[in-house]
Design a protein around this motif. Structure first.
Motif, PDB file in Angstrom:
ATOM      1  N   VAL A   1       0.973  -1.223  -0.103  1.00 52.09           N
ATOM      2  CA  VAL A   1       0.066   0.088   0.216  1.00 52.09           C
ATOM      3  C   VAL A   1       0.881   1.159   0.197  1.00 52.09           C
ATOM      4  CG1 VAL A   1      -1.961   1.409   1.087  1.00 52.09           C
ATOM      5  CG2 VAL A   1      -1.792  -1.176   1.077  1.00 52.09           C
TER       6      VAL A   1
ATOM      7  N   ALA B   1      -6.838  -7.277   7.432  1.00 57.02           N
ATOM      8  CA  ALA B   1      -7.517  -5.850   6.744  1.00 57.02           C
ATOM      9  C   ALA B   1      -7.445  -4.795   7.934  1.00 57.02           C
ATOM     10  CB  ALA B   1      -9.034  -6.269   6.313  1.00 57.02           C
TER      11      ALA B   1
ATOM     12  N   SER C   1      -3.720  -3.978   9.113  1.00 56.14           N
ATOM     13  CA  SER C   1      -2.931  -3.252   8.025  1.00 56.14           C
ATOM     14  C   SER C   1      -3.599  -2.182   7.547  1.00 56.14           C
ATOM     15  CB  SER C   1      -2.747  -4.309   6.871  1.00 56.14           C
ATOM     16  OG  SER C   1      -3.658  -4.575   6.118  1.00 56.14           O
ATOM     17  N   GLY C   2      -4.632  -1.899   7.533  1.00 50.41           N
ATOM     18  CA  GLY C   2      -5.669  -0.646   6.982  1.00 50.41           C
ATOM     19  C   GLY C   2      -5.207   0.420   7.985  1.00 50.41           C
TER      20      GLY C   2
ATOM     21  N   ALA D   1      -5.109   3.632   5.339  1.00 48.78           N
ATOM     22  CA  ALA D   1      -6.406   3.631   4.464  1.00 48.78           C
ATOM     23  C   ALA D   1      -7.549   4.387   4.808  1.00 48.78           C
ATOM     24  CB  ALA D   1      -6.696   1.959   4.483  1.00 48.78           C
TER      25      ALA D   1
ATOM     26  N   GLU E   1     -10.629   3.699   3.972  1.00 45.14           N
ATOM     27  CA  GLU E   1     -11.688   2.784   4.360  1.00 45.14           C
ATOM     28  C   GLU E   1     -11.353   1.357   4.543  1.00 45.14           C
ATOM     29  OE1 GLU E   1     -14.876   3.165   4.815  1.00 45.14           O
ATOM     30  OE2 GLU E   1     -14.759   5.153   5.003  1.00 45.14           O
ATOM     31  N   ILE E   2     -11.710   0.379   5.471  1.00 46.16           N
ATOM     32  CA  ILE E   2     -11.455  -0.910   5.638  1.00 46.16           C
ATOM     33  C   ILE E   2     -12.755  -1.586   5.714  1.00 46.16           C
ATOM     34  CG2 ILE E   2     -10.306  -2.411   7.196  1.00 46.16           C
ATOM     35  CD1 ILE E   2      -8.841  -0.058   8.333  1.00 46.16           C
TER      36      ILE E   2
ATOM     37  N   VAL F   1      -8.822   1.929  -0.256  1.00 47.13           N
ATOM     38  CA  VAL F   1      -9.990   1.140   0.351  1.00 47.13           C
ATOM     39  C   VAL F   1      -9.205  -0.325   0.503  1.00 47.13           C
ATOM     40  CG1 VAL F   1     -12.159   0.162   0.294  1.00 47.13           C
ATOM     41  CG2 VAL F   1     -11.741   2.451  -0.703  1.00 47.13           C
ATOM     42  N   ILE F   2      -9.013  -1.039   1.741  1.00 45.69           N
ATOM     43  CA  ILE F   2      -8.707  -2.194   2.008  1.00 45.69           C
ATOM     44  C   ILE F   2      -9.860  -3.073   1.958  1.00 45.69           C
ATOM     45  CG2 ILE F   2      -7.401  -3.792   3.577  1.00 45.69           C
ATOM     46  CD1 ILE F   2      -5.542  -1.653   2.505  1.00 45.69           C
TER      47      ILE F   2
ATOM     48  N   SER G   1     -11.046  -6.896   2.727  1.00 48.77           N
ATOM     49  CA  SER G   1     -10.984  -8.316   3.080  1.00 48.77           C
ATOM     50  C   SER G   1     -11.641  -9.259   2.128  1.00 48.77           C
ATOM     51  CB  SER G   1     -11.580  -8.311   4.306  1.00 48.77           C
ATOM     52  OG  SER G   1     -10.961  -9.741   5.006  1.00 48.77           O
TER      53      SER G   1
ATOM     54  N   SER H   1      -9.674   3.852  13.579  1.00 48.81           N
ATOM     55  CA  SER H   1      -9.534   3.685  12.071  1.00 48.81           C
ATOM     56  C   SER H   1     -10.361   4.919  11.632  1.00 48.81           C
ATOM     57  CB  SER H   1      -9.903   2.543  11.512  1.00 48.81           C
ATOM     58  OG  SER H   1     -10.250   2.713   9.894  1.00 48.81           O
TER      59      SER H   1
ATOM     60  N   SER I   1      -8.946   8.476   9.865  1.00 47.33           N
ATOM     61  CA  SER I   1      -9.334   8.535   8.479  1.00 47.33           C
ATOM     62  C   SER I   1     -10.117   9.844   8.237  1.00 47.33           C
ATOM     63  CB  SER I   1      -9.947   7.733   7.797  1.00 47.33           C
ATOM     64  OG  SER I   1     -10.991   7.302   8.232  1.00 47.33           O
TER      65      SER I   1
END
Lengths: 318, 318, 318, 318
Positions: D145, D172, D175-176, D181, D183-184, D213-214, D216, D313, D317
């Motif tokens: 990413v 997800a 790591s997001g 990121a 969005e996850i 966007v991550i 899964s 998260s 963001s």
């Protein structure tokens, strides 16, 4: 503010402070070069957008420095005046125990709440199982040793790799296990030169063609790494001894996921605690949970290495 | 056979020799530890499958060594007897000029065709623009310097990074440009300590907060890197000087795409030339094409550094 | 100015333009987002200090974009007016052939000298053996495939990895050899699905437990990579087929030493040629030397892949 | 034995089992390809030297497979006969819950003690805070990413990155956050497409030029990642949407220091517990300490994601 020796993940920490401030709709200023920027009134405004695309960068956009002037009362008076002018309600300090000590004195003298966030590669802060940057530094060391291992396998060679950790063997011990080192020399233990020679001799007889020795820069064996290598070579002449000094490589690099998530979690919590009116505390991660501890308690002691890991290292270098 | 100091891409080279042999339906043996394995008759059979999943590995599965016994006539007689017993028609030697020199003597004495493949991180072989492992070593150096740069940006700091290249400044010069170093000290040029001090002083006045100096281990300035750092610090006291010694890290690591493709192309050609009955030559890449050159010519001279790059370095460190 | 799809090394190129300008004491402006920034008069001043610490960063600090407005005469008139207002004597354009085509039209219409610098991961520019970013992209691909190989070794598995290169197979072919792929599908060759099935079947019978297939996104086989994987699995049912689509990962990342040195050399030359009054040319590296070529000639043709490499790939996947 | 989907660190685990066995002077056999190797009596002897230089390698030297035959009683009878012939006193199984389930059935039927070691990138095993390979997989994702981010910064672009985790969003989610990121999307939460569109729209209005966007692979949104990208592009037409599917890249790579130390500690403990006569347990790391848990309890439930991280998260963001 970031202060002291910089560590990977400080930018992720700055980003989290700025974003959490934006989320809770409070203003956030970033002072440059640690306490020195406070004295010189050198700061930038941090909003949600000004910290974009820094989560992955090593170093710190706010730069870091050690300030001699801040050690004086006059210096701190200047700093306090600047903070008051800027309407600062609370300070979030990202750094090591030197930083926290400075912050605590300052908070007591000038009554400005301080929240500490542990950021140092040395992992030597009481009140947190992990400091920001430590996991990245470990991976930097093992990447280096892996490369040495590629070339080590063919020769009767000893490789001495000096890693950081003047007073604490955390980096040496964990990276030594991770790198599969035959010997790990740390400041907490003086095993003596004889034991080292015996152990290397035993390794050779057990069929090992080469050995890697991780040496903490603060090792108490009384020799620097080059002298140590020369001494061993004198005593074990069939070995060729090579030295690598990693130095400041260990302070840089893109932070690992662990350090980024840790920095993010610690700093969101730090902002929330500041908004909650708490002061003179440090946030830390204990047992995977974000906790806070009085700064005074964090400064009172030092974490100790996990002796269990020494035992593991012995078993695995059989 | 791989011989001399190992370099990343030697496994890709071994794989290409084994696969090309298999493709052309000839047998291929891999002698262990260079010439020493020939003397001890220590070899493994290499077929297409036995070299799978090694293209990405640093080091060499055949191991490498310097053989003192091979320097004697008796040693070489033993080696030749073993090769004859094994029905060897041609030898492919992967290594540097020491390896080629040994191979040439051996070929003359015992009439066994030799094909040399240049494998060394030093890039100091005449007859090829690139040696196997050089590109990887350059990237290892710049990765290290990038990490130092992260931490360098905030301090009045000088970082001295010692890289390999006892007689040749190729690694220092190219990695120095790639890493954006302020100064590059190479054995081909003795610029003198005064010029270094002046240049660093000028850098500081031009607004640089820190400088990185790449020092070739063979630099002729007459001081080792620690003495050099101490000398500069004595003369430019506002600087804090830190040292990193990369050492054998530079010989290891997974080879870059460039080194893997180079090794593959050189070794397919080496096998084809051997099958074609050629002998006492070295394969090399000149101007993106695979060529061969008489071993005697390859050994006669040394490539010289590109002076243009020194000029580029000066311009870019303005 | 950087324009078109960005590529690793563009920042090293920007740095070299700015530093060389500073060295020769001429002013340098960086227009943002390619031609669009010229139209919007959006630029920053670039001096020796403003480009510090960017040599190692992926992306481009000047950002890149494709400008629809610049395709119109009015757009170009606006851009020219802005350049004249800023006293621009020459433009250095870093990008691919779309960028050069735009630059050439603009230069003809408005008589502003243009120097092109080839920056694209695709390596599809005539007049240079290497474009800036290509070497980095190759290494990104092989790093990914190396990871897949770790897990591939134990199963009857086919891995399809889609790489960039809509019209040119350079990335697929070179990274395929570097990664040790069993099959490489490129737009320049339509080998047909039957040949692929036969080859994979042959691989399996020769004892390979898994195979890796590199697929150029522009491959002419008429199926996307998922359809291709499904087709192969239908026809070779003992295989389990997995797909990786690398996508824009290939455009990012810290540039390799090769790309940084290439960018540095090309851009110093570009500045020197501009100062020398040359125009409508592109700089390139042919046979390790920096040369220039008329833009009109660079745009007239396309480089072709090295057929020799296809042969090497066949031999090595035996 | 390693079984199920392989994960980085399995070799470090094998090494620790072999070395600890050697240390305690008991014999150690490594069965190939999981349960299948037990059925086929395919094993190698593992001693302290045979596991040298594998700590840093991805994959597993014992290979891994899913065995259909082991699901049958006959298969397990064959396996048990082979184990008895080889005088096996205890089995150490490195894998995920499928592996443990098989081991438990086998242990009950044939009375051979089983110790489970959690090795999977998914981190979905109850009784341990971390599974071997998870930390490495997180870093693989954020490296990818980060590269996308380099190129993302200049365009109105959405990047969709599909990561592993069919039933669990651990990869997800962590790591997001680590990748920053916007969005996850994880299987544990169906936020709905409207919320995604709203959030991306809000991001754009807040000044973000691109979003990552991550996704899964097990996300319950009812569309695969390409359909999702197409849907968003249809509804937010000013965005250009690009897709990366990481696939098996996530299962490979050299393990991080964290995974190597974890594997080492878990497996030394596993050997010690086996020697202590314990059975049908799994070792795990809870709160930084190595603990054991009854296999039956480990299999009874699944760990849940840390909801706190979803909140973090959202805040970051902003």
């Amino acid at each position: 503010m970031t202060s002291g020796g910089d560590s990977p993940g400080m930018n992720a920490a700055i980003r989290a402070v700025a974003r959490a401030s934006s989320y809770y709709r409070v203003e956030c200023l970033g002072f440059m070069r640690g306490f020195q920027g406070m004295i010189e009134n050198d700061y930038i405004e941090l909003n949600a957008r000004s910290v974009r695309n820094i989560i992955n960068l090593g170093g710190t956009i706010l730069k870091s420095a050690r300030s001699k002037e801040f050690l004086t009362e006059e210096g701190r008076v200047k700093a306090a005046a600047n903070l008051k002018k800027a309407n600062i309600d609370a300070m979030i300090l990202i750094g090591g125990d030197g930083t926290f000590r400075g912050g605590k004195v300052f908070s007591e003298e000038h009554n400005i709440p301080v929240i500490g966030v542990p950021g140092t590669i040395d992992n030597d802060i009481f009140g947190t199982h992990y400091t920001i940057g430590y996991d990245t530094a470990l991976n930097t060391v093992i990447d280096a040793v892996d490369k040495i291992r590629d070339t080590a396998s063919s020769h009767n060679r000893l490789f001495f790799v000096e890693v950081m950790g003047r007073d604490a063997g955390f980096i040496a011990l964990n990276s030594g296990i991770g790198a599969g080192a035959e010997e790990i020399l740390i400041p907490e233990e003086d095993l003596g030169l004889d034991r080292l020679l015996n152990s290397l001799e035993r390794s050779r007889r057990s069929g090992k063609t080469s050995s890697i020795v991780i040496v903490s820069e603060g090792d108490k064996i009384g020799k620097n790494v080059f002298e140590l290598a020369a001494y061993v070579k004198d005593n074990l002449p069939y070995y060729d001894a090579k030295v690598t000094v990693l130095g400041h490589i260990q302070r840089g690099g893109s932070p690992t996921c662990f350090d980024r998530v840790l920095a993010s979690r610690l700093c969101v919590k730090a902002v929330e605690l500041a908004l909650d009116g708490q002061q003179d505390i440090m946030v830390g991660m204990m047992n995977n949970e974000i906790k806070s501890i009085e700064l005074v308690n964090a400064l009172k002691s030092k974490p100790t290495i996990n002796k269990e890991l020494l035992r593991i290292s012995d078993i695995l270098s059989v």
